[in-house]
Design an enzyme around this catalytic site. Structure first.
Site: not given
Ligand code: PXP
Length: 243
Positions: A7, A9, A18, A45, A49-50, A70, A100, A151, A196, A217
């Site tokens: 991920n 993001d 910036r 999103r 935001r990103h 996502e 998040t 997921e 996480g 991510g």
């Molecule tokens: N899966 C989903 C559905 C998420 O929304 C996120 C965060 O954007 C992640 C996985 C990845 O989470 P992390 O950035 O904590 O690894």
């Protein structure tokens, strides 16, 4: 060993700090793929935001592995997904004030809305995943909505690991994930997991046999600040492998 979807993001989070043009998530995706990422995940999103619309459209033409978008259930976002046609869409709850994604989608309560969103995405040729807590009722509702994947939200598990809770709490969370994964597979769903996960806690989740893809991510992007993105992705591939 499950596939690793990175991920990206937070590459865009740095750029948006910036409102600049660098670092570009499109370039980051190519680096991740060259380092062995099996897929690229981005969350467009509602508040932008990103990740920006331009990123998703460019990634659609540059990503050579799997592009996983996502998205919330909002009409505007589903219309964008149907137009861009990523390989997969993962439906997530979205709350503008959250830092998040905070919890899984309440698939059971949202069932009828979810059914129509899944049907729209399928009509556009997109595989659909639903991000849910590791709870059999939510997994079942995702199946009832016609999703291809669930997921499983690993946030409670990773929280238990990082708060150094008693190992029994960590085991309980792993057990919930394992049972939800087995249930998902038994009713015909494919099973992914994420949120996480980091270099220390990802391996036990990767060892759950039904899990096909891990979405990771923050920990990879955070580590890349020190070791570079290529090394950070390679190290995560190593962390989740059985060798
Ligand atoms: N899966 C989903 C559905 C998420 O929304 C996120 C965060 O954007 C992640 C996985 C990845 O989470 P992390 O950035 O904590 O690894």
């Amino acid at each position: 060993m499950p596939l690793l979807h990175v991920n990206i993001d937070h590459i865009a989070t740095v750029r948006q700090a910036r409102r600049a043009s660098e670092p570009d998530p499109v370039a980051a995706a190519a680096v991740c793929e060259l380092a062995g990422a099996d897929g690229i995940t981005v969350h467009l999103r509602e508040d932008r935001r990103h990740i920006q619309d331009r990123d998703v459209r460019l990634l659609r033409s540059t990503v050579k592995t799997i592009l996983n978008l996502e998205s919330s259930l909002a009409d505007e976002m589903i219309a964008i997904a149907c137009d861009v046609r990523p390989d997969e869409v993962c439906l997530v709850p979205e709350n503008r004030r959250e830092i998040t994604t905070e919890g899984g989608l309440d698939a059971a309560t949202e069932l009828s809305r979810l059914k129509s969103v899944v049907a729209r995405l399928h009509k556009a040729g997109i595989l659909v995943s639903v991000f849910v807590d590791p709870d059999e009722r939510q997994v079942q509702a995702s199946r009832d909505a016609g999703a291809d994947f669930v997921e499983l939200h690993t946030g409670q598990y990773s929280g238990a690991c990082s708060h150094r809770l008693a190992t029994s709490a960590v085991h309980d969370e792993l057990d919930r994930l394992s049972r939800a994964a087995a249930h998902g597979r038994s009713i015909g769903l494919r099973v992914n997991a994420g949120h996480g996960l980091d270099y220390k806690n990802a391996r036990p989740v990767a060892s759950i046999p039904q899990i096909e893809e891990l979405n990771i991510g923050f920990s990879i992007i955070a580590r890349s600040v020190f070791v570079g993105l290529d090394a950070a992705v390679r190290e995560m591939k190593q962390s989740i492998s059985n060798n």
